[in-house]
Write a protein that holds these residues in place. Structure first.
Motif, PDB file in Angstrom:
ATOM      1  N   LEU A 298       0.817  -1.217   0.000  1.00 16.80           N
ATOM      2  CA  LEU A 298       0.000   0.000   0.000  1.00 16.80           C
ATOM      3  C   LEU A 298       0.850   1.265   0.000  1.00 16.80           C
ATOM      4  N   LEU A 299       2.107   1.130   0.399  1.00 13.53           N
ATOM      5  CA  LEU A 299       2.993   2.302   0.495  1.00 13.53           C
ATOM      6  C   LEU A 299       3.708   2.466  -0.841  1.00 13.53           C
ATOM      7  N   PRO A 300       3.469   3.575  -1.531  1.00 15.78           N
ATOM      8  CA  PRO A 300       3.912   3.704  -2.928  1.00 15.78           C
ATOM      9  C   PRO A 300       5.420   3.558  -3.125  1.00 15.78           C
ATOM     10  N   ASP A 301       6.200   3.894  -2.117  1.00 15.73           N
ATOM     11  CA  ASP A 301       7.649   3.846  -2.297  1.00 15.73           C
ATOM     12  C   ASP A 301       8.291   2.619  -1.678  1.00 15.73           C
ATOM     13  N   SER A 302       7.478   1.679  -1.247  1.00 13.46           N
ATOM     14  CA  SER A 302       8.063   0.527  -0.562  1.00 13.46           C
ATOM     15  C   SER A 302       8.734  -0.414  -1.549  1.00 13.46           C
ATOM     16  N   ALA A 303       9.730  -1.139  -1.057  1.00 12.52           N
ATOM     17  CA  ALA A 303      10.387  -2.158  -1.878  1.00 12.52           C
ATOM     18  C   ALA A 303       9.380  -3.212  -2.310  1.00 12.52           C
ATOM     19  N   GLU A 304       8.436  -3.517  -1.402  1.00 11.37           N
ATOM     20  CA  GLU A 304       7.440  -4.545  -1.717  1.00 11.37           C
ATOM     21  C   GLU A 304       6.536  -4.096  -2.864  1.00 11.37           C
ATOM     22  N   ARG A 305       6.143  -2.818  -2.870  1.00 12.74           N
ATOM     23  CA  ARG A 305       5.311  -2.310  -3.964  1.00 12.74           C
ATOM     24  C   ARG A 305       6.060  -2.401  -5.291  1.00 12.74           C
ATOM     25  N   HIS A 306       7.308  -1.980  -5.278  1.00 14.92           N
ATOM     26  CA  HIS A 306       8.094  -2.062  -6.508  1.00 14.92           C
ATOM     27  C   HIS A 306       8.223  -3.513  -6.969  1.00 14.92           C
ATOM     28  N   HIS A 307       8.395  -4.397  -5.999  1.00 15.45           N
ATOM     29  CA  HIS A 307       8.594  -5.811  -6.334  1.00 15.45           C
ATOM     30  C   HIS A 307       7.360  -6.394  -7.026  1.00 15.45           C
ATOM     31  N   VAL A 308       6.165  -6.145  -6.471  1.00 19.58           N
ATOM     32  CA  VAL A 308       4.966  -6.735  -7.103  1.00 19.58           C
ATOM     33  C   VAL A 308       4.700  -6.079  -8.458  1.00 19.58           C
ATOM     34  N   GLU A 309       4.991  -4.787  -8.561  1.00 16.56           N
ATOM     35  CA  GLU A 309       4.745  -4.127  -9.851  1.00 16.56           C
ATOM     36  C   GLU A 309       5.721  -4.625 -10.920  1.00 16.56           C
ATOM     37  N   ARG A 310       6.938  -4.901 -10.528  1.00 18.63           N
ATOM     38  CA  ARG A 310       7.882  -5.458 -11.506  1.00 18.63           C
ATOM     39  C   ARG A 310       7.408  -6.819 -12.003  1.00 18.63           C
ATOM     40  N   GLN A 311       6.622  -7.503 -11.183  1.00 20.49           N
ATOM     41  CA  GLN A 311       6.094  -8.802 -11.609  1.00 20.49           C
ATOM     42  C   GLN A 311       4.742  -8.652 -12.309  1.00 20.49           C
ATOM     43  N   GLY A 312       4.403  -7.434 -12.635  1.00 22.27           N
ATOM     44  CA  GLY A 312       3.230  -7.213 -13.470  1.00 22.27           C
ATOM     45  C   GLY A 312       1.927  -7.029 -12.728  1.00 22.27           C
ATOM     46  N   TRP A 313       1.972  -7.015 -11.385  1.00 23.72           N
ATOM     47  CA  TRP A 313       0.741  -6.907 -10.613  1.00 23.72           C
ATOM     48  C   TRP A 313       0.311  -5.455 -10.476  1.00 23.72           C
ATOM     49  N   ILE A 314      -0.983  -5.226 -10.598  1.00 19.54           N
ATOM     50  CA  ILE A 314      -1.590  -3.943 -10.281  1.00 19.54           C
ATOM     51  C   ILE A 314      -2.076  -4.006  -8.838  1.00 19.54           C
ATOM     52  N   VAL A 315      -1.759  -3.009  -8.050  1.00 14.48           N
ATOM     53  CA  VAL A 315      -2.283  -2.928  -6.679  1.00 14.48           C
ATOM     54  C   VAL A 315      -3.641  -2.226  -6.755  1.00 14.48           C
ATOM     55  N   ALA A 316      -4.697  -2.938  -6.441  1.00 15.56           N
ATOM     56  CA  ALA A 316      -6.058  -2.432  -6.654  1.00 15.56           C
ATOM     57  C   ALA A 316      -6.328  -1.152  -5.872  1.00 15.56           C
ATOM     58  N   GLU A 317      -7.091  -0.264  -6.493  1.00 16.57           N
ATOM     59  CA  GLU A 317      -7.627   0.917  -5.805  1.00 16.57           C
ATOM     60  C   GLU A 317      -9.123   0.970  -6.039  1.00 16.57           C
ATOM     61  N   ASP A 318      -9.841   1.550  -5.089  1.00 17.59           N
ATOM     62  CA  ASP A 318     -11.286   1.750  -5.256  1.00 17.59           C
ATOM     63  C   ASP A 318     -11.538   2.598  -6.498  1.00 17.59           C
ATOM     64  N   GLY A 319     -12.523   2.201  -7.277  1.00 23.34           N
ATOM     65  CA  GLY A 319     -12.912   2.981  -8.445  1.00 23.34           C
ATOM     66  C   GLY A 319     -12.226   2.571  -9.723  1.00 23.34           C
ATOM     67  N   MET A 320     -11.198   1.716  -9.632  1.00 28.53           N
ATOM     68  CA  MET A 320     -10.567   1.224 -10.873  1.00 28.53           C
ATOM     69  C   MET A 320     -11.603   0.488 -11.709  1.00 28.53           C
ATOM     70  N   GLU A 321     -11.522   0.661 -13.011  1.00 24.83           N
ATOM     71  CA  GLU A 321     -12.464  -0.023 -13.893  1.00 24.83           C
ATOM     72  C   GLU A 321     -11.697  -0.759 -14.987  1.00 24.83           C
ATOM     73  N   PHE A 322     -12.168  -1.953 -15.306  1.00 23.59           N
ATOM     74  CA  PHE A 322     -11.558  -2.773 -16.349  1.00 23.59           C
ATOM     75  C   PHE A 322     -12.627  -3.170 -17.355  1.00 23.59           C
ATOM     76  N   SER A 323     -12.240  -3.295 -18.604  1.00 17.49           N
ATOM     77  CA  SER A 323     -13.152  -3.797 -19.628  1.00 17.49           C
ATOM     78  C   SER A 323     -12.581  -5.091 -20.188  1.00 17.49           C
ATOM     79  N   LEU A 324     -13.493  -5.983 -20.537  1.00 18.28           N
ATOM     80  CA  LEU A 324     -13.068  -7.271 -21.105  1.00 18.28           C
ATOM     81  C   LEU A 324     -13.868  -7.528 -22.371  1.00 18.28           C
TER      82      LEU A 324
END
Lengths: 306, 306
Positions: B280-306
């Motif tokens: 949840l902390l934007p500058d954390s090593a953990e956030r960078h790590h999951v994003e490098r693996q392609g994960w989006i960290v969910a936020e309220d209001g995000m919308e996806f289309s399929l």
């Protein structure tokens, strides 16, 4: 320390009736304006009261409690603690969903005390979901009716108010009519050095006891659910009158405005406002009328000192 | 009309775990930042899914549902109607409070269908408070497990996920350990012309069936509750491990990141995020790590289309 330095703080966490404003499935004029930000949104009715600004007593636990606590800095945990809260107790004035569902929000191993009428405690006991509040941490106590008791240095008296059993507990098809068996209560709250708050968010009728308590109040917050008894029907928003839902209406010869005109204290607040109530519309004749009679139309976040 | 013009819309109503971010009694780093507005606040986990943008299926009814609906224009009643809603159904993936309490918000005589596992329907039946939803207007249906069914032109399959019984339904003192009897489900949701959403907000362990469903997904939203199994304990925020609460953790050799690295679709979202999770902390090593693996960290209001 002189007692005169003590104040009682009263924060309106939520000023709306069940469903709030906007209500999720309503396109009433007030709901549309609230969604647009033209008038304030109102969460479901609840108060926070404190004798010292540190320990807080919640009056009713609305379904919006998480949002209400997030919006109220006085109720945030202190930075430096890992977990904590100033909430010392929750007092329930009835067993309707809009008064009790927020208890489920408080399920994080924080110690506090629940006070409610015996019939409301029965509702909690019969619904296992409330076992989320561990009884060893969160004891449940019956509020004595008409007898003062102390909570976090607040002096509290609960008194019976004509009301009705919770909707979800009504028997199929039966109209329970009016109940005076203590399902619904009002509260008088004071501290030794301060004045008295009288809080009556739902009231089907006045009686001598309620009138006397209102006369003794320094600050009154009273059932402002509906302006007219049939306004939900005429708005196409429901089939029930105010009387059927356990609420006096503001208007009319037997209405709240007439009945309380001469006995309510100078500081008088209409609370538990339904989304059909025209007093929510700032330019309405009804809003001007209640304000001319000295009433404040409650908004979330309003704070009073006594 | 060519099917290719059909899309499935998926809105994240809430991206937080039970309690949300900020959690009412927590002063975790993420809660403090969320209160200050430095990082987004997150309500409790729920989705809205639609095949046509008109009729919507809610996935889980979080305690924050009223706030979530107010924040989501696609789910507002149409102006010109008095009352109404596009909500056609609510599907529940479990019986925990953060998945079911929001049903109480939908108590305004709107017709929709509740789908849940039989054990979750039992929870609803045993708690009279849910009788606020009139069964003649709001039927309750058992979701067939592993068998497709159609809801508002969405094709849905529910599948069992290792989890646990709701906390409030645990027997005193007993550690229920892991439950695989269908208390917790995941959902695969698709439309004929669109791809497949796989939603698994709580998962204690993977198995061959779950892996196969994840491989078949075009959009995966997966349990991102905790980064480390013991993070609530080390933060002083609780006594339970993730495993005890029915959640895999992201980190470690048996963790979600490693297990799903090669099988999750390109569009992969971590959801149901606990307030202790360092992603949840934007500058954390953990956030960078999951994003490098392609994960989006969910936020309220995000919308996806399929």
């Amino acid at each position: 320390m002189p007692r005169s330095s003590f104040l009682m703080r009263v924060i309106i966490l939520g000023s709306g009736a069940g469903g709030g404003v906007p209500q999720w499935n309503s396109a009433s004029p007030a709901c549309i304006l609230a969604r647009a930000g033209t008038i304030p949104s109102r969460t479901q009715c609840a108060l926070a009261v404190s004798s010292d600004g540190e320990r807080w007593v919640l009056i009713n636990a609305s379904p919006d409690l998480r949002q209400q606590l997030a919006a109220t800095p006085a109720l945030h945990p202190k930075p430096g603690t890992v977990r904590g809260s100033g909430i010392a107790a929750v007092m329930l004035t009835g067993g309707e969903i809009d008064a009790i569902a927020g208890l489920l929000t408080l399920r994080e191993r924080h110690a506090f005390v629940i006070y409610a009428a015996p019939t409301v405690l029965t509702v909690l006991a019969e619904n296992q979901i409330f076992a989320a509040l561990d009884a060893t941490l969160v004891p449940r106590r019956a509020m004595p009716s008409g007898e003062a008791f102390d909570v976090a240095d607040l002096r509290v008296e609960a008194f019976a108010v004509p009301g009705k059993v919770p909707l979800f507990a009504e028997r199929d098809g039966a109209d329970p009519g009016r109940s005076e068996d203590g399902d619904t209560v009002g509260l008088s709250i004071s501290t030794p050095g301060a004045g008295t708050l009288v809080f009556i968010p739902g009231c089907a009728a006045l009686n001598a006891d309620i009138r006397a308590r209102i006369r003794a109040a320094d600050l009154l917050m009273f059932d402002g659910t509906l302006y007219r008894d049939d306004e939900m029907i005429t708005a196409g928003a429901g089939l029930k009158t105010g009387a059927r839902m356990g609420h006096m209406s503001l208007d009319g010869p037997g209405g709240t405005l007439a009945a309380l005109h001469d006995i309510a204290p100078r500081r008088r607040v209409l609370i538990h406002l339904n989304n059909t109530n025209p007093v929510l519309l700032p330019d309405s004749a009804e809003r001007h009328h209640v304000e001319r009679q000295g009433w404040i139309v409650a908004e979330d976040g309003m704070e009073f000192s006594l």
